[in-house]
Design a protein around this motif. Sequence first.
Motif, PDB file in Angstrom:
ATOM      1  N   PRO A 277      48.574  40.072  30.954  1.00 59.18           N
ATOM      2  CA  PRO A 277      47.424  39.524  31.661  1.00 59.18           C
ATOM      3  C   PRO A 277      46.149  40.287  31.323  1.00 59.18           C
ATOM      4  CG  PRO A 277      48.738  40.891  33.116  1.00 59.18           C
ATOM      5  CD  PRO A 277      49.464  40.835  31.811  1.00 59.18           C
ATOM      6  N   ALA A 278      45.072  39.527  31.172  1.00 60.67           N
ATOM      7  CA  ALA A 278      43.762  40.093  30.845  1.00 60.67           C
ATOM      8  C   ALA A 278      43.834  41.053  29.661  1.00 60.67           C
ATOM      9  CB  ALA A 278      43.150  40.778  32.063  1.00 60.67           C
ATOM     10  N   ASN A 279      44.522  40.630  28.606  1.00 60.83           N
ATOM     11  CA  ASN A 279      44.608  41.382  27.342  1.00 60.83           C
ATOM     12  C   ASN A 279      45.333  42.721  27.453  1.00 60.83           C
ATOM     13  OD1 ASN A 279      43.281  39.536  25.667  1.00 60.83           O
ATOM     14  ND2 ASN A 279      41.307  40.191  26.469  1.00 60.83           N
ATOM     15  N   SER A 280      46.074  42.940  28.541  1.00 64.48           N
ATOM     16  CA  SER A 280      46.687  44.257  28.697  1.00 64.48           C
ATOM     17  C   SER A 280      47.889  44.446  27.771  1.00 64.48           C
ATOM     18  CB  SER A 280      47.093  44.493  30.149  1.00 64.48           C
ATOM     19  OG  SER A 280      47.971  43.494  30.568  1.00 64.48           O
ATOM     20  N   THR A 281      48.375  43.400  27.129  1.00 60.89           N
ATOM     21  CA  THR A 281      49.431  43.589  26.125  1.00 60.89           C
ATOM     22  C   THR A 281      48.982  43.066  24.758  1.00 60.89           C
ATOM     23  OG1 THR A 281      50.470  41.511  26.768  1.00 60.89           O
ATOM     24  CG2 THR A 281      51.340  43.492  27.767  1.00 60.89           C
ATOM     25  N   GLN A 282      47.674  42.917  24.606  1.00 56.91           N
ATOM     26  CA  GLN A 282      47.143  42.435  23.328  1.00 56.91           C
ATOM     27  C   GLN A 282      47.220  43.560  22.297  1.00 56.91           C
ATOM     28  OE1 GLN A 282      46.393  39.315  21.788  1.00 56.91           O
ATOM     29  NE2 GLN A 282      44.897  38.973  23.379  1.00 56.91           N
TER      30      GLN A 282
ATOM     31  N   TRP B 231      39.894  30.058  42.447  1.00 55.06           N
ATOM     32  CA  TRP B 231      41.174  30.407  41.803  1.00 55.06           C
ATOM     33  C   TRP B 231      41.588  31.832  42.205  1.00 55.06           C
ATOM     34  CZ3 TRP B 231      42.154  25.770  41.113  1.00 55.06           C
ATOM     35  CH2 TRP B 231      42.889  25.207  40.093  1.00 55.06           C
ATOM     36  N   THR B 232      40.581  32.741  42.189  1.00 60.64           N
ATOM     37  CA  THR B 232      40.853  34.133  42.510  1.00 60.64           C
ATOM     38  C   THR B 232      41.295  34.286  43.966  1.00 60.64           C
ATOM     39  OG1 THR B 232      39.085  34.661  40.950  1.00 60.64           O
ATOM     40  CG2 THR B 232      39.901  36.464  42.293  1.00 60.64           C
ATOM     41  N   LEU B 395      41.514  37.152  37.895  1.00 62.25           N
ATOM     42  CA  LEU B 395      42.730  37.008  38.698  1.00 62.25           C
ATOM     43  C   LEU B 395      43.532  38.304  38.788  1.00 62.25           C
ATOM     44  CD1 LEU B 395      42.094  34.081  39.004  1.00 62.25           C
ATOM     45  CD2 LEU B 395      44.357  33.481  38.162  1.00 62.25           C
ATOM     46  N   THR B 396      43.411  39.164  37.782  1.00 63.49           N
ATOM     47  CA  THR B 396      44.119  40.440  37.844  1.00 63.49           C
ATOM     48  C   THR B 396      43.318  41.471  38.624  1.00 63.49           C
ATOM     49  OG1 THR B 396      43.120  40.993  35.728  1.00 63.49           O
ATOM     50  CG2 THR B 396      45.389  40.222  35.672  1.00 63.49           C
ATOM     51  N   GLY B 397      42.091  41.098  39.030  1.00 64.43           N
ATOM     52  CA  GLY B 397      41.275  42.025  39.799  1.00 64.43           C
ATOM     53  C   GLY B 397      40.560  43.045  38.938  1.00 64.43           C
ATOM     54  N   ASN B 398      40.554  42.842  37.619  1.00 66.64           N
ATOM     55  CA  ASN B 398      39.861  43.789  36.737  1.00 66.64           C
ATOM     56  C   ASN B 398      38.347  43.702  36.879  1.00 66.64           C
ATOM     57  OD1 ASN B 398      42.227  44.725  35.785  1.00 66.64           O
ATOM     58  ND2 ASN B 398      41.893  44.203  33.640  1.00 66.64           N
ATOM     59  N   ALA B 399      37.869  42.555  37.325  1.00 64.84           N
ATOM     60  CA  ALA B 399      36.427  42.384  37.526  1.00 64.84           C
ATOM     61  C   ALA B 399      36.215  41.238  38.497  1.00 64.84           C
ATOM     62  CB  ALA B 399      35.738  42.087  36.196  1.00 64.84           C
ATOM     63  N   LYS B 406      30.648  36.892  32.845  1.00 64.98           N
ATOM     64  CA  LYS B 406      29.565  37.460  32.047  1.00 64.98           C
ATOM     65  C   LYS B 406      30.132  38.194  30.833  1.00 64.98           C
ATOM     66  CE  LYS B 406      26.217  38.536  34.826  1.00 64.98           C
ATOM     67  NZ  LYS B 406      25.756  39.413  35.924  1.00 64.98           N
ATOM     68  N   GLN B 407      31.166  39.016  31.096  1.00 61.50           N
ATOM     69  CA  GLN B 407      31.822  39.742  29.984  1.00 61.50           C
ATOM     70  C   GLN B 407      32.329  38.779  28.926  1.00 61.50           C
ATOM     71  OE1 GLN B 407      35.115  42.109  31.327  1.00 61.50           O
ATOM     72  NE2 GLN B 407      33.821  43.265  32.751  1.00 61.50           N
ATOM     73  N   ALA B 408      33.041  37.737  29.390  1.00 66.28           N
ATOM     74  CA  ALA B 408      33.668  36.799  28.456  1.00 66.28           C
ATOM     75  C   ALA B 408      32.613  36.049  27.657  1.00 66.28           C
ATOM     76  CB  ALA B 408      34.550  35.826  29.216  1.00 66.28           C
ATOM     77  N   GLN B 409      31.547  35.611  28.342  1.00 65.14           N
ATOM     78  CA  GLN B 409      30.501  34.864  27.639  1.00 65.14           C
ATOM     79  C   GLN B 409      29.858  35.738  26.565  1.00 65.14           C
ATOM     80  OE1 GLN B 409      29.426  31.496  27.967  1.00 65.14           O
ATOM     81  NE2 GLN B 409      28.366  32.089  26.105  1.00 65.14           N
ATOM     82  N   GLY B 410      29.735  37.042  26.844  1.00 66.82           N
ATOM     83  CA  GLY B 410      29.088  37.937  25.898  1.00 66.82           C
ATOM     84  C   GLY B 410      29.971  38.331  24.725  1.00 66.82           C
TER      85      GLY B 410
END
Lengths: 329, 411
Positions: A277-282, B231-232, B395-399, B406-410
């Motif tokens: 998830p969220a690139n943690s195993t990329q 979703w979150t 969804l993982t709570g990383n941000a 914003k991160q993804a768009q950039g």
Amino acid sequence: MSLTTDLPHSKGQAAGGAVKSHGPGTETPAPRRRTRQRRERIFQWLFLVPAVVYMTLFFGYPVVKNVVMSFQEYTTSTFFTGEAPWVGFTNYVTVLSSSLFSTSLLNTVLFTMGSIVGQFVIGLALAIFFQRKFPLNGILRSLLLLPWLLPLIVSSAVWRWILDKDSGALNRFLGDLGIIDTGIPWLTSTSLALIAVVGVNIWIGIPFNLTILYGGLQEIPDELYEAGSLDGATGWKAFRHITWPMLRPVVSVVLVLGVVYTLKVLDIILGLTNGGPANSTQTIATQSYNLSFHEFKFGEGAALGNVLVIISLVFAVLYLRASRRAVDE
Amino acid sequence: MKSAQRTSRPLALAVAALVGLPLAISGCGSSTAASPSEAVTELSVMDYYNNEPDKSFIGDALTKCGTQLGVTVKRETVPGKSLISKVLQQSSSKTLPDVLMLDNPDLQQIAATGALAPLADFKVSTENFAEGVLSAGTYKDKVYGLAPTVNTIALFYNKDILAKAGVTPPTTWEELKAASAKLTAGDQYGLAFNANPTYEGTWQFLPVMWSNGGDEKKIDTKETEQALQLWTDLVKSGSVSSSALNWTQADVKDQFLTGKAAMMVNGPWQIPALDKQPTLQYGVVKIPVREAGQTSVAPLGGEVWTVPQTGNKARQAKAAEMVACLNSDENQLAMATARNTIPSKTTLSDKFASDNPKLATFTELIKTARARTGQLGEEWPAQATKIYTAIQTSLTGNASPADALKQAQGQ
């Protein structure tokens, strides 16, 4: 008889050239002899041809193609039009400066180191264990090869089910034992996913380590242990001073091959988490695959693939040096 | 010397054979590139319906159209995952089939390479098709592919579980959150969807994003942020299992089928599996919108049929007739009924919906459904990657949703 006199001669020619081997004192060889030599040369080349053709076709071409591709803007249209504009190092700059690269590189390192340490330690422990003679030894040892025989896609699908948070077998088991109350999100937590993936890869890699190390252990002569035991070297001491030094060449081969195999692991990660998830195993391998085959950025995918090739190459060189030393010894 | 001569004869034969082989092969090849005046008696077709029962349904439709057009159909089915690489291989070796099926978000990618022929060149009618369907088949103002039947996703709910809990199917986000929370108990989750790091995760998120006015070209907007917040929230509150981060749509269906999820986001292709379990009573509603009054916009799914540039005009014309035949009213209805998909012509909607009440909601959604590549075309894969990356990060709570987008768009 003629064969034995011929061979050193032709060898000398190959190494030092015609002038050197035909010193001033020697007579010019008879024409018959020269043709025979030439024919031998041709035959030597003929024996090489299949290997050379095979290597160029199946190793040389893809490697060169991949290197060239990484300097081109290679897209889906290239396949139809054949046009791939030269872009220099742009692909490398894009790939290496992407924020994902450091994550993938770190994951690749952690994944490789974790897998290798786990596989090796467990593999070695099992190999030593199976050195003893006990009933069912052979059957158990061959059962341990099973993970190796299963297609990786099957293994990863089964593990994906075992590690599921809500209905996975592992969580059910831990729950029944009363160790946990709620399911552990093995594959969907950013802090656990990499550990879970490494665990599965260790399970897959144990048979390889076990087999090679077991073979290496069998090679160590019993007399050494007998002699050692007379001098009081038993148990740990015997392992430290007899087994380990004797096993060293095999160990270096296992480790280096293991690293090269693990660096490029793709199917297990794709099957288990798809890099999430969220690139943690990329890893670099999965990211390169995604770039090429999901985003159709073949140039960038090739560039990242080459980075991986270079890392592998370092270990391949180490392997060659290690195996040469093993032969010398 | 004698022996050398003797051995050289078979050798010469072998060499002759090797030299002759490519000639023979190219000879076969050139016959396919015959003059346009020659009658076309055979069409090669490639698609990815390699599983039953779809394989037979599509095969039957192709054979039927073939008989009508007086050609035999030489069909090849490949697994879905390898279709694009196969198409790319064939386009570089100039061996594309006469009729090619593509998943609709891939069409623009392939059309951009120049490998496909515009259907207007062969006077194929594009009348009455739903707007989204045409936009999926269009690249730079020209229609390259037509889909006989299409699909989308909606909200399935378990009638028994909802009735027992006294919950009515939600229509707004607030209702969705309340219902999901209320339906979550013990082993059972209120809702299941898929938020995995593939295009499927993006696809399932599009309805909430689009219905709220989110734009795939620029994802760090208020509208998309609100959608991602929903979703979150659903995952954070435990109404949706965090396993959604790794589920496929098939896994989501299994959760619903076994009663571990009271509601799910999924498509009509799951209906046969759901119907196999007679005890399961389910209904289908549109995916809720943020505020009452907003329109639920669904993403368009389905496969388009195209005519590749094979260089043989006569065969291409015949292939275009095949595409037209597959898209006839009669064939659209037959295929849609058999495969639980929706006919792509809006003129057929009313009749189809009344004949197939189970698919009524989906039929309604198709009228306004949007194509994923409608705005971005060949840029879609890159942007779809950003969207699923943002979903996973949030969804993982990383941000927070806003930061994740914003991160993804950039990137």
